[in-house]
Enzyme design. Structure first.
Site, mmCIF file in Angstrom:
data_model
loop_
_atom_site.group_PDB
_atom_site.id
_atom_site.type_symbol
_atom_site.label_atom_id
_atom_site.label_comp_id
_atom_site.label_asym_id
_atom_site.label_seq_id
_atom_site.Cartn_x
_atom_site.Cartn_y
_atom_site.Cartn_z
ATOM 1 N N LYS A 30 7.539 -6.462 -5.488
ATOM 2 C CA LYS A 30 8.628 -6.709 -4.678
ATOM 3 C C LYS A 30 8.334 -8.002 -3.821
ATOM 4 C CE LYS A 30 12.228 -4.852 -1.692
ATOM 5 N NZ LYS A 30 12.740 -3.586 -1.231
ATOM 6 N N ARG A 55 21.801 -5.944 1.634
ATOM 7 C CA ARG A 55 21.605 -5.573 2.992
ATOM 8 C C ARG A 55 22.972 -5.625 3.792
ATOM 9 N NH1 ARG A 55 16.326 -9.467 4.069
ATOM 10 N NH2 ARG A 55 14.993 -8.192 2.747
ATOM 11 N N LYS A 67 10.877 -9.774 6.302
ATOM 12 C CA LYS A 67 10.057 -8.601 5.638
ATOM 13 C C LYS A 67 8.726 -9.250 4.888
ATOM 14 C CE LYS A 67 13.758 -5.509 5.025
ATOM 15 N NZ LYS A 67 14.533 -4.374 4.180
ATOM 16 N N GLU A 98 -1.704 -5.784 -6.893
ATOM 17 C CA GLU A 98 -0.600 -4.432 -6.538
ATOM 18 C C GLU A 98 -0.347 -3.573 -7.913
ATOM 19 O OE1 GLU A 98 0.934 -3.619 -3.835
ATOM 20 O OE2 GLU A 98 0.930 -5.282 -2.651
ATOM 21 N N LYS A 106 10.839 -7.022 -8.790
ATOM 22 C CA LYS A 106 12.103 -7.494 -8.071
ATOM 23 C C LYS A 106 11.964 -8.560 -7.133
ATOM 24 C CE LYS A 106 14.764 -5.118 -4.629
ATOM 25 N NZ LYS A 106 14.963 -3.868 -3.740
#
Ligand code: PBG
Length: 339
Positions: free
Chosen positions: A202, A212, A229, A245, A260
């Site tokens: 992500k 958001r 983030k 990951e 994503k």
């Protein structure tokens, strides 16, 4: 006078593009309703259908309306919905404790969906941002998002969702070690059959803006709160890191892995598809939806053609499953005509 010439060509790829029927026969990839997952937003109340300004055609729905929407999607053949809660600001705290409330909006919505449509798969979101007054996916302390403490809460959150009836829990937070912790917590509580769809790669993307807005969940502009983030979501410049990951998520027990956003990361989708044996999902996110909608509403692109092209590309790159706000619309188009 013009003399027709015939080139001595052995191969003429155009032969197989001559008619629509021929093209249909030799088509390599095709979209199917079976691979579509529809994201939906739930809010408190009754008969509520609030359109999200930056996502024309998408709504915050109260539970009664959510069920109607889900019934329509399921009738179209869509197998799953990914549910997100839009919580009242009064319920948001720095520790996001509402995420653990078994009587909260989210567990009630999950229960209601499973009761109304037992066969429809409910995919739940594991992350603190809908509940965080800081607008982060984890706990913020001294300007940092703390990993391990957040993971503990996420694991408990996944159990609350499983108790409410979630078929698949989907950690969207990008904390290290959360898939393993969630698997362990679910198994300890007897939920060995609840699957984990991990947001594996992500990215810290500019394309989450409309989402958001829908949840009012953007990082808060306050001293001591990181404005973005980037310390947990991935750097858009990195593709190899996605394989790292992936390795971790598979080791920790992920059943489905996800990339994503989708369209700007087709290479990452491709790499994950090559590198593992589990289903690969891609999330065609809110900003990707908003761009297509905005251009279509201005008459600058043909919406149907553009949506087919984009979603086909995501599938062609290797996504077995696609989360998209176009799911319902695409399912209708797929029903209407041959492609
Ligand atoms: C956060 C979360 C995000 C989305 C789903 N869950 C983005 C973010 O704020 O980091 C984005 C989905 C979309 O844009 O459609 N846990």
């Amino acid at each position: 006078m013009h003399t027709p010439t015939t080139l001595p060509l052995k191969e003429r790829p155009r032969r197989l593009r001559r008619t629509a029927t021929l093209r249909r026969m030799v088509r390599e990839t095709r979209l199917s309703v079976d691979q579509l997952i529809a994201p939906l937003f739930v809010v408190e109340g009754k008969h509520v259908r609030q359109e999200i300004a930056a996502m024309p055609g998408q709504y915050r729905l109260s539970i009664d309306e959510l069920i109607k929407e889900a019934q329509q999607l399921y009738a179209l053949g869509i197998p799953a919905v990914a549910l997100f809660p839009a919580l009242d600001a009064s319920l948001k705290t720095p520790d996001g404790r509402e995420a653990l409330n078994p009587k909260g909006l989210y567990p009630r919505a999950i229960q209601a969906l499973k009761q109304a449509l037992p066969e429809l798969l409910v995919i739940t979101d594991v992350a603190l941002d809908p509940y965080s007054s800081d607008g982060h996916d984890g706990i913020v302390r001294q300007g940092r998002i703390v990993n391990d403490e957040t993971v503990e809460i996420l694991a408990r959150m996944a159990v609350v969702q499983a108790q409410a009836g979630a078929d698949i829990v989907a950690p969207s937070d990008m904390m290290d070690g959360r898939v393993g912790a969630i698997r362990k917590a679910l198994d300890e509580e007897g939920f060995t059959e609840v699957a984990i769809l991990s947001y594996t790669a992500k990215y810290a993307s500019a394309f989450y803006g409309p989402f958001r807005e829908a949840l009012d969940s953007a990082p808060r502009h306050r001293p001591g709160i990181p404005p973005d983030k980037k310390t947990y979501q991935m750097d858009p410049a990195n593709a190899r890191e996605a394989l790292r990951e992936l390795r971790l998520d598979l080791d920790e027990g992920a059943d489905i892995v996800m990339v994503k956003p989708a369209l700007p990361y087709l290479d990452v989708i491709y790499r994950l598809r090559q590198a593992c044996d589990v289903p690969v999902a891609a999330y065609h996110v809110s900003g990707e939806y908003a761009m297509l909608k905005a251009a279509a509403q201005n008459g600058w692109i043909d919406e149907k053609a553009a949506v087919f092209e984009v979603l086909t590309a995501i599938h062609r790159a290797g996504a077995d499953l696609i989360l998209t706000y176009f799911a319902g619309q695409l399912a209708q188009w797929l029903k209407q005509d041959l492609h």
